[in-house]
Design a protein around this motif. Sequence first.
Motif, mmCIF file in Angstrom:
data_model
loop_
_atom_site.group_PDB
_atom_site.id
_atom_site.type_symbol
_atom_site.label_atom_id
_atom_site.label_comp_id
_atom_site.label_asym_id
_atom_site.label_seq_id
_atom_site.Cartn_x
_atom_site.Cartn_y
_atom_site.Cartn_z
ATOM 1 N N GLY A 50 35.788 36.675 55.925
ATOM 2 C CA GLY A 50 35.877 35.535 55.009
ATOM 3 C C GLY A 50 36.717 34.387 55.475
ATOM 4 N N ASP A 51 37.971 34.807 56.189
ATOM 5 C CA ASP A 51 39.070 34.128 56.770
ATOM 6 C C ASP A 51 40.119 33.647 55.482
ATOM 7 N N GLY A 52 39.886 34.328 54.461
ATOM 8 C CA GLY A 52 40.450 33.690 53.072
ATOM 9 C C GLY A 52 41.548 34.915 53.080
ATOM 10 N N LEU A 53 42.891 34.603 52.892
ATOM 11 C CA LEU A 53 44.295 35.505 52.805
ATOM 12 C C LEU A 53 44.729 35.337 51.334
ATOM 13 N N THR A 54 44.615 36.332 50.869
ATOM 14 C CA THR A 54 45.507 36.275 49.288
ATOM 15 C C THR A 54 46.924 36.182 49.479
ATOM 16 N N PRO A 55 47.701 36.350 48.328
ATOM 17 C CA PRO A 55 49.239 36.255 48.538
ATOM 18 C C PRO A 55 49.596 37.441 49.149
ATOM 19 N N ARG A 56 48.924 38.330 48.915
ATOM 20 C CA ARG A 56 49.232 39.936 49.455
ATOM 21 C C ARG A 56 49.232 39.942 50.854
ATOM 22 N N ALA A 57 48.155 39.231 51.686
ATOM 23 C CA ALA A 57 48.367 39.293 52.891
ATOM 24 C C ALA A 57 49.486 38.452 53.451
ATOM 25 N N ASP A 92 45.001 29.516 39.317
ATOM 26 C CA ASP A 92 46.236 29.973 40.185
ATOM 27 C C ASP A 92 46.381 31.138 40.390
ATOM 28 N N TRP A 93 47.044 31.597 41.623
ATOM 29 C CA TRP A 93 47.519 32.740 41.981
ATOM 30 C C TRP A 93 48.841 32.984 40.877
ATOM 31 N N PRO A 94 49.035 34.303 40.685
ATOM 32 C CA PRO A 94 49.896 34.649 39.549
ATOM 33 C C PRO A 94 51.392 34.435 40.373
ATOM 34 N N ASP A 95 52.191 33.749 39.219
ATOM 35 C CA ASP A 95 53.642 33.507 39.642
ATOM 36 C C ASP A 95 54.603 35.138 39.651
ATOM 37 N N LEU A 96 54.852 35.353 40.969
ATOM 38 C CA LEU A 96 55.269 36.772 40.767
ATOM 39 C C LEU A 96 56.721 36.586 41.673
ATOM 40 N N ALA A 97 57.556 37.932 41.434
ATOM 41 C CA ALA A 97 58.808 38.013 42.137
ATOM 42 C C ALA A 97 58.264 38.537 43.741
ATOM 43 N N SER A 98 57.310 39.579 43.574
ATOM 44 C CA SER A 98 56.792 40.346 44.718
ATOM 45 C C SER A 98 56.081 39.487 45.826
ATOM 46 N N TYR A 99 55.186 38.479 45.324
ATOM 47 C CA TYR A 99 54.346 37.918 46.241
ATOM 48 C C TYR A 99 54.614 36.434 46.058
ATOM 49 N N ASP A 101 53.104 32.437 45.832
ATOM 50 C CA ASP A 101 52.343 31.983 44.829
ATOM 51 C C ASP A 101 51.018 31.186 45.659
ATOM 52 N N TYR A 102 50.919 31.485 46.846
ATOM 53 C CA TYR A 102 49.838 30.694 47.737
ATOM 54 C C TYR A 102 49.277 31.879 48.586
ATOM 55 N N GLY A 103 48.053 31.480 48.838
ATOM 56 C CA GLY A 103 47.118 32.180 50.028
ATOM 57 C C GLY A 103 46.895 31.270 51.311
#
Length: 428
Positions: A50-57, A92-99, A101-103
């Motif tokens: 899909g070429d889309g990357l989440t904040p995790r990637a 919106d992607w969640p506001d987290l300390a660990s990741y 906030d953008y993909g």
Amino acid sequence: MTEPLSEHSADVIVVGAGPAGSTTAYYLAKAGLDVLLLEKTAFPREKVCGDGLTPRATKQLVSMGIDISEEAGWLRNKGLRIIGGGMRLQLDWPDLASYPDYGLVRKRDDFDEQLARQAQKAGARLHERCNVGEPIIDDRTGRVTGVHAKLGEEKTPVTFHAPLVVAADGNSSRISLAMGLHRREDRPMGVAVRTYFTSPRHDDDYLESWLELWDRRGPGEDRLLPGYGWIFGMGDGTSNVGLGILNSSKAFRELDWREVLKAWCASMPEDWGYTPENMTMPIRGAALPMAFNRQPHYTKGLLLVGDAGGLVNPFNGEGIAYAMESGQIAADVIVQAHARATPAQRELALQNYPQTLKDVYGGYYTLGRAFVKLIGNPKVMKIATQRGLTHPILMKFTLKMLANLTDPTGGDAMDRIINGLSKVAPKA
């Protein structure tokens, strides 16, 4: 003149230079190990995605020191737009300390090459056009001690030696199969089919997911299919349009998914441009091996990473983040094992790899397998889309759950619920 043996031997051989293999090779080389990275094709090369990357990637790319600026050709996205049940919800992607906030969005041919070159820069020895065949197995111990391969356009037979081999050779993983590691039939499989269209929607700030996938072809009642559709703007004048489908129903075996994708695109508004004359690439498909569908992840000198070990997230079909994360985990285990003084101590460290993966993902993937069974039922899917999408707080929770985006410590109530569920679920 024959090459010196040292050119064909290393501390570790990594088979496959996709995201899993290149990440593994990068971290191994960075720690000072001698790594051979063997890739059967030549870069750049296309892969179905899909070429889309989440904040995790995105986090993994940052950790590897990849330049993810817009100037370097990366397109950022703010979150996920969900469409279904007559509703349209933008989260919106969640506001987290660990990741972050953008993909990100980037084509796979270019994406994979960037990771492979980063591994090379760290010191990994990359061989492109290196088609790995059989593993070399020690008759006495049954351990893998290297691989046979064919190198270059001339397909020159070559033998590479190393005490450890990492299988990063994707869903079909010839190396794993040759070592007797077959796919588990009790785990979900998916298929992704996608193409590209020239479209005015190419610069969308959000990844778009369509939760209701209707088969409206032919006479009779419309069928709700077990999967989802996506539209990801590539920022280069094109959209990546595709379907992710689960094997949890009869429809999976009966349908030609390329035809389903064509019909789905034909149902879109005309001004989006998802028409045959605007298609820039043929429709292609690939398997999505989910939820640890090949185990054990370590045996007799062989470690499995990414798709070879079935690490695709069953909740959302995401594979790249887990490919890169498992590569980093495997590299860390190998580096620790390499520093041990005796073979028994090295083996003890390596045996810990499967358990580490289970500790990190096992409970979450078990929840995902239950989720896959539920949405395989069209009635459940219909109720979920019609009622769930009317509750923004519930959907925010669902986004965190599907994308596996929570803070492990601290975090909000949603994080604590998701983390708690993952902890108590069996780590199979």
